[in-house]
Design an enzyme around this catalytic site. Structure first.
Site, PDB file in Angstrom:
ATOM      1  CE  LYS A 185      -2.085   3.044   1.839  1.00 32.38           C
ATOM      2  NZ  LYS A 185      -1.893   4.440   1.381  1.00 32.38           N
ATOM      3  CD  GLU A 260      12.704   0.455   9.860  1.00 32.73           C
ATOM      4  OE1 GLU A 260      13.141   1.434  10.492  1.00 32.73           O
ATOM      5  OE2 GLU A 260      13.374  -0.574   9.656  1.00 32.73           O
ATOM      6  CB  CYS A 294      12.672   8.523   8.796  1.00 33.29           C
ATOM      7  SG  CYS A 294      13.790   7.501   7.836  1.00 33.29           S
ATOM      8  CD  GLU A 393       9.607  12.667  11.871  1.00 37.50           C
ATOM      9  OE1 GLU A 393       8.471  12.225  12.124  1.00 37.50           O
ATOM     10  OE2 GLU A 393      10.475  12.007  11.282  1.00 37.50           O
TER      11      GLU A 393
HETATM   12  P1  NAD Z   1       1.872   8.387   7.659  1.00 36.91           P
HETATM   13  O1  NAD Z   1       2.003   7.596   8.897  1.00 36.91           O
HETATM   14  O2  NAD Z   1       0.842   9.437   7.583  1.00 36.91           O
HETATM   15  O3  NAD Z   1       1.614   7.443   6.411  1.00 36.91           O
HETATM   16  C1  NAD Z   1       2.456   6.349   6.092  1.00 36.91           C
HETATM   17  C2  NAD Z   1       1.663   5.329   5.324  1.00 36.91           C
HETATM   18  O4  NAD Z   1       0.649   4.811   6.186  1.00 36.91           O
HETATM   19  C3  NAD Z   1       0.934   5.869   4.089  1.00 36.91           C
HETATM   20  O5  NAD Z   1       0.954   4.890   3.066  1.00 36.91           O
HETATM   21  C4  NAD Z   1      -0.489   6.052   4.599  1.00 36.91           C
HETATM   22  O6  NAD Z   1      -1.449   5.970   3.572  1.00 36.91           O
HETATM   23  C5  NAD Z   1      -0.611   4.877   5.539  1.00 36.91           C
HETATM   24  N1  NAD Z   1      -1.652   5.024   6.566  1.00 36.91           N
HETATM   25  C6  NAD Z   1      -2.170   6.166   7.083  1.00 36.91           C
HETATM   26  N2  NAD Z   1      -3.123   5.879   8.002  1.00 36.91           N
HETATM   27  C7  NAD Z   1      -3.186   4.528   8.080  1.00 36.91           C
HETATM   28  C8  NAD Z   1      -3.940   3.619   8.867  1.00 36.91           C
HETATM   29  N3  NAD Z   1      -4.838   4.036   9.753  1.00 36.91           N
HETATM   30  N4  NAD Z   1      -3.720   2.298   8.694  1.00 36.91           N
HETATM   31  C9  NAD Z   1      -2.789   1.854   7.815  1.00 36.91           C
HETATM   32  N5  NAD Z   1      -2.060   2.659   7.049  1.00 36.91           N
HETATM   33  C10 NAD Z   1      -2.244   3.981   7.169  1.00 36.91           C
HETATM   34  O7  NAD Z   1       3.321   8.976   7.412  1.00 36.91           O
HETATM   35  P2  NAD Z   1       3.794   9.939   6.244  1.00 36.91           P
HETATM   36  O8  NAD Z   1       3.341  11.328   6.546  1.00 36.91           O
HETATM   37  O9  NAD Z   1       3.442   9.346   4.920  1.00 36.91           O
HETATM   38  O10 NAD Z   1       5.382   9.817   6.384  1.00 36.91           O
HETATM   39  C11 NAD Z   1       6.100  10.614   7.250  1.00 36.91           C
HETATM   40  C12 NAD Z   1       6.513   9.833   8.482  1.00 36.91           C
HETATM   41  O11 NAD Z   1       7.154   8.628   8.100  1.00 36.91           O
HETATM   42  C13 NAD Z   1       7.516  10.582   9.329  1.00 36.91           C
HETATM   43  O12 NAD Z   1       7.204  10.415  10.682  1.00 36.91           O
HETATM   44  C14 NAD Z   1       8.828   9.879   8.990  1.00 36.91           C
HETATM   45  O13 NAD Z   1       9.837   9.999   9.951  1.00 36.91           O
HETATM   46  C15 NAD Z   1       8.377   8.476   8.833  1.00 36.91           C
HETATM   47  N6  NAD Z   1       9.355   7.707   8.057  1.00 36.91           N
HETATM   48  C16 NAD Z   1      10.115   6.774   8.703  1.00 36.91           C
HETATM   49  C17 NAD Z   1      11.099   6.061   8.000  1.00 36.91           C
HETATM   50  C18 NAD Z   1      11.970   5.035   8.672  1.00 36.91           C
HETATM   51  O14 NAD Z   1      12.593   4.255   7.982  1.00 36.91           O
HETATM   52  N7  NAD Z   1      12.064   5.004   9.998  1.00 36.91           N
HETATM   53  C19 NAD Z   1      11.283   6.308   6.644  1.00 36.91           C
HETATM   54  C20 NAD Z   1      10.486   7.250   6.016  1.00 36.91           C
HETATM   55  C21 NAD Z   1       9.515   7.951   6.738  1.00 36.91           C
END
Ligand code: NAD
Length: 491
Positions: A185, A260, A294, A393
């Protein structure tokens, strides 16, 4: 040459398929705010379809496990497929980079590096498929005990928008190498490159159902995937709050999860550091991908005697940074969305209201379209360790600088957030390098460098609110397998 179609479907059983509802979502160009394509708005029924396709690929139609066309493939043949896929990605690198740059806003050069990293992940894991083995364990007389590393079965992968290709590569590459069939997804804000990459998987010869992609909203397709009883492992990359929801949904059927999550990663600069070497790395660690990383080095902690000097050096570099459309390939592109732009501006407004020192900022180029989501990079100085800017963050190009008096205080400030993803240490003192590498609470620690250029081979993951489990390197292969112990009594 890949083309950008106006309408993107889901990808199930090696075919583009429309979502059952027929609904779509707009794909927005962050450089000017325009809608340039539509993507499928997959829902629970589409996720179910994708999981069934993956189960058929893994299990087949009979009762014997792992007897499907993907599940019974020899390890060496899985590796050959991954290798072919890597070559196809390499051959289409420029086109993939252009799609990624338009979809996410990132500068073309950074998107090219992402496409290259994606191919490298598959190359790395292609070579690992036939080297993942169990052990024999010395046990009592008359026994032979061995361990088998078996794929979980069907794995779910929820990907964020900041590095779609890299994060897909590290998680799906390892999962497929270990023998799992995957349902992915992608994020609603950036999914186009992954649909193209999936098409290349079919071209490489992966059997139908080995890789499936359901685009859509997190609360719909994402939530459905996390809670689907046909999923045997979930790999989630995203924010801590969503990670909690995903883990809760997965727990309803006792599904293991790798999380992650975010970070507030510090870089510690001591007075004896090689400042000329440190400066470009300190800046790049927060500027890369406009700070939407991240592992961004979003805090710089500087030893008091060199605090003002380092601040001035940083300010000089920040003032020279330029922001513009991804196609111009400047230092930074726009942020991914208006929502993200608003989030960054909220942090900056609060810092302003709290009278923090805005030490320098870059420039948005004049010709940047008015509707784009641009944000100049900002260096904020004298940030108290308890301030929101030092604790939360931002996920944007904002570097918080804080002075420290001694090593103990530096470690206390560095460890004083709920996160623990990455940390950097800049010092020539060898004993201090090792001491701090042990004391810092983080999944990765870099000494006199930061990020190690991505490092496909290096295990990665966090502690605390940065998550748990490890991806990348060989370690990820263990996470995508389940260990079975077989004890034979033969006398
Ligand atoms: P997000 O949590 O909003 O979304 C991430 C993914 O989860 C998207 O595909 C989204 O559609 C999905 N999602 C959202 N709500 C959901 C739910 N209720 N159930 C299942 N899936 C759902 O995060 P974002 O804004 O897309 O990304 C930014 C965040 O990601 C930051 O906090 C960043 O640090 C983190 N990040 C971490 C890493 C790592 O490797 N540690 C890498 C990249 C980004």
């Amino acid at each position: 040459m890949l083309q950008v179609p106006e309408r993107y479907a889901l990808f199930i059983d090696n075919e583009p398929v429309a979502p059952l509802s027929g609904d779509t979502l707009p794909v927005v160009d962050p450089s000017d705010g325009s809608t340039f394509a539509q993507m499928g708005r997959g829902g629970g029924a589409d996720v179910d379809r994708a999981v069934r396709a993956a189960r058929r690929a893994f299990d087949g139609s009979g009762t014997e496990p792992a007897a499907g066309p993907w599940g019974r493939l020899d390890a060496v043949d899985r590796g050959r497929l991954l290798r072919r896929w890597a070559d196809l990605i390499d051959a289409n690198r420029e086109a993939l980079a252009r799609i990624e740059s338009r979809d996410t806003g990132k500068p073309l050069g950074q998107a090219r590096a992402d496409a290259q990293a994606l191919a490298r992940y598959f190359e790395f894991y292609a070579g690992a498929t036939d080297k993942l083995h169990g052990q024999t364990i010395p046990y009592r007389h008359g026994y032979t005990v061995l361990t088998l590393r078996e794929p979980h079965g069907v794995t779910g992968h929820i990907v964020p928008w900041n590095y779609p290709m890299q994060i897909f590569g590290r998680s799906v590459g390892a999962a497929l190498a270990a023998g799992n069939a995957c349902v992915v997804k992608p994020a609603e804000d950036a999914c186009l490159s992954l649909l193209e990459v999936a098409r290349l998987a079919a071209e490489a010869g992966f059997p139908p159902g080995a890789l499936n992609i359901v685009t859509g909203l997190g609360g719909e397709a994402g939530q459905a995937l996390a809670g689907h009883p046909g999923i045997d492992h979930i790999s989630f990359t995203g924010s801590p709050d969503t990670g909690r929801r995903v883990a809760q949904a997965a727990a309803t059927h006792h599904c293991p999860v790798t999380l992650e999550l975010g970070g507030k990663s510090p870089q510690l600069v001591f007075a004896d550091a090689d400042l000329e070497a440190a400066l470009p790395v300190l800046v790049n660690a927060i500027v890369q991908n406009a700070g939407q990383t991240c592992s961004a080095g979003s805090r710089v902690l500087i030893e008091a005697p060199v605090y003002r000097r380092v601040l001035e050096m940083l300010a000089g570099r920040f003032a020279a940074l330029r922001v513009g459309p991804g196609r111009d390939d400047l230092d930074l592109g726009p942020l991914v969305s208006q929502r993200q732009q608003q989030r960054v501006q909220d942090f900056l407004s609060q810092a302003h209201a709290d009278r923090l020192e805005f030490a320098a900022q870059g420039t948005v180029v004049e010709h940047a379209p008015a509707g784009g989501f641009y944000q100049a990079p900002v260096l904020v100085a004298g940030v108290p360790p308890a301030h929101r800017l030092a604790q939360e963050e931002v996920f944007g190009p904002v570097l918080a600088a804080t002075p420290f008096d001694d090593e103990a205080q530096a470690v206390a400030i560095a460890n004083g957030t709920r996160y623990g993803l990455v940390a950097g240490i800049w010092t020539r003192d060898g004993a201090r390098q090792l001491r701090l590498a042990r004391q810092l609470r983080a999944g990765q620690v870099f000494v006199n460098n930061y990020g190690a250029g991505g490092g496909v081979e290096l295990p990665f993951g966090g502690v605390g609110s940065s998550g748990y489990g490890r991806e990348k390197g060989f370690e990820a292969l263990y996470a995508f397998t389940s260990l079975k112990t077989v004890a034979l009594r033969h006398g």
